[in-house]
Design a protein around this motif. Structure first.
Motif, PDB file in Angstrom:
ATOM      1  N   ASN A 111      21.402  24.730  -8.518  1.00  0.00           N
ATOM      2  CA  ASN A 111      21.059  26.067  -8.037  1.00  0.00           C
ATOM      3  C   ASN A 111      20.347  26.869  -9.128  1.00  0.00           C
ATOM      4  O   ASN A 111      20.720  27.996  -9.456  1.00  0.00           O
ATOM      5  CB  ASN A 111      22.304  26.798  -7.523  1.00  0.00           C
ATOM      6  CG  ASN A 111      21.950  27.973  -6.640  1.00  0.00           C
ATOM      7  OD1 ASN A 111      20.824  28.104  -6.166  1.00  0.00           O
ATOM      8  ND2 ASN A 111      22.918  28.848  -6.423  1.00  0.00           N
ATOM      9  N   VAL A 112      19.318  26.260  -9.689  1.00  0.00           N
ATOM     10  CA  VAL A 112      18.547  26.857 -10.779  1.00  0.00           C
ATOM     11  C   VAL A 112      17.085  26.450 -10.620  1.00  0.00           C
ATOM     12  O   VAL A 112      16.790  25.401 -10.042  1.00  0.00           O
ATOM     13  CB  VAL A 112      19.100  26.393 -12.160  1.00  0.00           C
ATOM     14  CG1 VAL A 112      19.006  24.892 -12.327  1.00  0.00           C
ATOM     15  CG2 VAL A 112      18.409  27.099 -13.314  1.00  0.00           C
ATOM     16  N   ASN A 113      16.177  27.294 -11.075  1.00  0.00           N
ATOM     17  CA  ASN A 113      14.769  26.913 -11.179  1.00  0.00           C
ATOM     18  C   ASN A 113      14.201  27.484 -12.467  1.00  0.00           C
ATOM     19  O   ASN A 113      14.815  28.340 -13.103  1.00  0.00           O
ATOM     20  CB  ASN A 113      13.959  27.350  -9.955  1.00  0.00           C
ATOM     21  CG  ASN A 113      13.710  28.834  -9.898  1.00  0.00           C
ATOM     22  OD1 ASN A 113      14.650  29.628  -9.815  1.00  0.00           O
ATOM     23  ND2 ASN A 113      12.452  29.234  -9.924  1.00  0.00           N
ATOM     24  N   ALA A 114      13.042  26.963 -12.866  1.00  0.00           N
ATOM     25  CA  ALA A 114      12.453  27.363 -14.142  1.00  0.00           C
ATOM     26  C   ALA A 114      10.969  27.661 -13.993  1.00  0.00           C
ATOM     27  O   ALA A 114      10.268  27.007 -13.223  1.00  0.00           O
ATOM     28  CB  ALA A 114      12.659  26.259 -15.179  1.00  0.00           C
ATOM     29  N   ILE A 115      10.513  28.642 -14.762  1.00  0.00           N
ATOM     30  CA  ILE A 115       9.100  28.989 -14.859  1.00  0.00           C
ATOM     31  C   ILE A 115       8.713  28.837 -16.328  1.00  0.00           C
ATOM     32  O   ILE A 115       9.310  29.480 -17.200  1.00  0.00           O
ATOM     33  CB  ILE A 115       8.822  30.432 -14.380  1.00  0.00           C
ATOM     34  CG1 ILE A 115       9.174  30.586 -12.893  1.00  0.00           C
ATOM     35  CG2 ILE A 115       7.361  30.794 -14.602  1.00  0.00           C
ATOM     36  CD1 ILE A 115      10.496  31.198 -12.654  1.00  0.00           C
ATOM     37  N   LEU A 116       7.740  27.983 -16.594  1.00  0.00           N
ATOM     38  CA  LEU A 116       7.308  27.699 -17.964  1.00  0.00           C
ATOM     39  C   LEU A 116       5.883  28.210 -18.144  1.00  0.00           C
ATOM     40  O   LEU A 116       4.941  27.652 -17.580  1.00  0.00           O
ATOM     41  CB  LEU A 116       7.370  26.200 -18.239  1.00  0.00           C
ATOM     42  CG  LEU A 116       8.703  25.507 -17.946  1.00  0.00           C
ATOM     43  CD1 LEU A 116       8.586  24.011 -18.177  1.00  0.00           C
ATOM     44  CD2 LEU A 116       9.819  26.106 -18.781  1.00  0.00           C
ATOM     45  N   ILE A 117       5.727  29.265 -18.918  1.00  0.00           N
ATOM     46  CA  ILE A 117       4.421  29.873 -19.160  1.00  0.00           C
ATOM     47  C   ILE A 117       3.943  29.444 -20.546  1.00  0.00           C
ATOM     48  O   ILE A 117       4.588  29.736 -21.545  1.00  0.00           O
ATOM     49  CB  ILE A 117       4.510  31.414 -19.072  1.00  0.00           C
ATOM     50  CG1 ILE A 117       5.062  31.840 -17.714  1.00  0.00           C
ATOM     51  CG2 ILE A 117       3.148  32.046 -19.344  1.00  0.00           C
ATOM     52  CD1 ILE A 117       5.459  33.307 -17.636  1.00  0.00           C
ATOM     53  N   SER A 118       2.825  28.741 -20.589  1.00  0.00           N
ATOM     54  CA  SER A 118       2.258  28.229 -21.835  1.00  0.00           C
ATOM     55  C   SER A 118       3.279  27.376 -22.589  1.00  0.00           C
ATOM     56  O   SER A 118       3.603  27.622 -23.746  1.00  0.00           O
ATOM     57  CB  SER A 118       1.750  29.374 -22.724  1.00  0.00           C
ATOM     58  OG  SER A 118       1.075  28.843 -23.843  1.00  0.00           O
ATOM     59  N   ASP A 119       3.749  26.350 -21.915  1.00  0.00           N
ATOM     60  CA  ASP A 119       4.778  25.453 -22.456  1.00  0.00           C
ATOM     61  C   ASP A 119       4.178  24.480 -23.467  1.00  0.00           C
ATOM     62  O   ASP A 119       3.350  23.647 -23.103  1.00  0.00           O
ATOM     63  CB  ASP A 119       5.411  24.683 -21.290  1.00  0.00           C
ATOM     64  CG  ASP A 119       6.462  23.685 -21.721  1.00  0.00           C
ATOM     65  OD1 ASP A 119       6.922  23.745 -22.881  1.00  0.00           O
ATOM     66  OD2 ASP A 119       6.831  22.846 -20.878  1.00  0.00           O
ATOM     67  N   ALA A 122      13.006  31.727 -17.169  1.00  0.00           N
ATOM     68  CA  ALA A 122      11.592  31.646 -17.511  1.00  0.00           C
ATOM     69  C   ALA A 122      11.432  31.750 -19.015  1.00  0.00           C
ATOM     70  O   ALA A 122      12.232  32.390 -19.698  1.00  0.00           O
ATOM     71  CB  ALA A 122      10.813  32.765 -16.829  1.00  0.00           C
ATOM     72  N   GLY A 123      10.380  31.113 -19.508  1.00  0.00           N
ATOM     73  CA  GLY A 123      10.075  31.196 -20.924  1.00  0.00           C
ATOM     74  C   GLY A 123       8.582  31.188 -21.153  1.00  0.00           C
ATOM     75  O   GLY A 123       7.813  30.654 -20.349  1.00  0.00           O
ATOM     76  N   TYR A 124       8.187  31.793 -22.260  1.00  0.00           N
ATOM     77  CA  TYR A 124       6.783  31.851 -22.660  1.00  0.00           C
ATOM     78  C   TYR A 124       6.629  31.217 -24.033  1.00  0.00           C
ATOM     79  O   TYR A 124       7.379  31.548 -24.966  1.00  0.00           O
ATOM     80  CB  TYR A 124       6.317  33.307 -22.698  1.00  0.00           C
ATOM     81  CG  TYR A 124       5.001  33.529 -23.409  1.00  0.00           C
ATOM     82  CD1 TYR A 124       3.811  33.017 -22.889  1.00  0.00           C
ATOM     83  CD2 TYR A 124       4.940  34.243 -24.594  1.00  0.00           C
ATOM     84  CE1 TYR A 124       2.605  33.213 -23.537  1.00  0.00           C
ATOM     85  CE2 TYR A 124       3.736  34.456 -25.251  1.00  0.00           C
ATOM     86  CZ  TYR A 124       2.570  33.937 -24.721  1.00  0.00           C
ATOM     87  OH  TYR A 124       1.378  34.133 -25.371  1.00  0.00           O
ATOM     88  N   SER A 125       5.684  30.303 -24.168  1.00  0.00           N
ATOM     89  CA  SER A 125       5.338  29.691 -25.439  1.00  0.00           C
ATOM     90  C   SER A 125       6.564  28.996 -26.042  1.00  0.00           C
ATOM     91  O   SER A 125       7.122  28.098 -25.409  1.00  0.00           O
ATOM     92  CB  SER A 125       4.732  30.752 -26.362  1.00  0.00           C
ATOM     93  OG  SER A 125       4.152  30.186 -27.504  1.00  0.00           O
TER      94      SER A 125
END
Length: 197
Positions: free
Chosen positions: A101-109, A79-82
Motif C-alpha cells: 500500500n505504497v507508491n513512489a515518485i522519483l524525480i531526477s533519480d 517522493a524524492g528529488y535527486s
C-alpha cells in the motif's frame, strides 16, 4: 493484562500519508516540495554519497514504519528529488517485499536505469559515491513507481554533463507539487514523453 499500542501517528490516519525527501543541499524545511505533504525527511545532504543516502533511507524507513504502525491501513506516497530520489529508490528496492500500500515518485533519480535514454549519473560516478547510491536498477518489485527525467544528466547520462546544474535545477517546477501525482502511477516520464515500464 493487555498492553495498549504506544505507536502514535506523526500525521492523521485519514487519507494518504505523503512523505518527501529532498536532494543535495536541501533541508527538511527547504526541499522544494509542496502540496498536501505530511512529512519532510531530514538527513545529511551536503555530500551526495552512499553514506548520506544510507542515512536518508534509515530515516525514511523509521518515519514510514512509525506512521504505518499507528495507521496500518493508510496509503503511503513517497517522493524524492535527486539524492532524495536515490534515497526513495533504495528504500523501495530494500522494502518492497515487506511493505505494501505504497507508491513512489522519483524525480531526477541518479539510480534510474535506462532505456529510455541512458542510466543515471550514479553509474559513472559509482566508485566515488559508493553503495548503496552507486549503480542503476529497476528493483521495485510490485510497488508502483513513477520516474521523471527531463534532459538532465543526473538521471540520464546521455543528456550530457554540461546540462548540469541548469537543467537539473530548472526542469521540474510542476513535478514538486505532490498533488499532481496520484497514488498508483506506475510509469516513466522521459524528456516530456510518457513511457510504460
Amino acid at each position: 493484562m493487555v498492553q495498549e499500542s504506544t505507536a502514535q501517528a506523526a500525521a492523521p490516519c485519514e487519507g494518504t500519508y505523503t512523505i518527501v525527501v529532498g536532494g543535495t543541499g536541501s533541508s527538511w524545511n527547504n526541499d522544494r516540495f509542496y502540496g498536501n505533504i505530511q512529512q519532510h525527511v531530514g538527513y545529511p545532504t551536503q555530500i551526495p554519497n552512499g553514506a548520506s543516502a544510507r542515512a536518508g533511507v534509515n530515516e525514511l524507513n523509521r518515519l514510514v514504519r512509525d506512521q504505518r504502525a499507528a495507521c496500518p491501513g493508510q496509503h503511503v506516497k513517497m517522493a524524492g528529488y535527486s539524492l532524495g530520489a536515490g534515497v526513495v529508490h533504495i528504500w523501495v528496492t530494500e522494502n518492497w517485499r515487506t511493505f505494501d500500500n505504497v507508491n513512489a515518485i522519483l524525480i531526477s533519480d541518479p539510480k534510474r536505469q535506462g532505456p529510455p535514454g541512458a542510466n543515471g549519473g550514479a553509474v559513472p560516478f559509482g566508485g566515488l559515491i559508493g553503495a548503496p547510491l552507486a549503480g542503476a536498477d529497476r528493483s521495485f518489485g510490485n510497488i508502483p513507481v513513477k520516474t521523471i527525467c527531463h534532459w538532465d544528466y543526473v538521471c540520464d547520462e546521455s543528456a550530457g554533463i554540461w546540462t548540469y546544474p541548469n537543467n537539473h535545477v530548472k526542469n521540474y517546477p510542476e513535478d514538486f507539487n505532490m498533488d499532481h501525482h496520484n497514488d498508483s502511477a506506475n510509469e516513466q516520464w522521459y524528456n516530456g514523453a510518457w513511457y510504460p515500464w
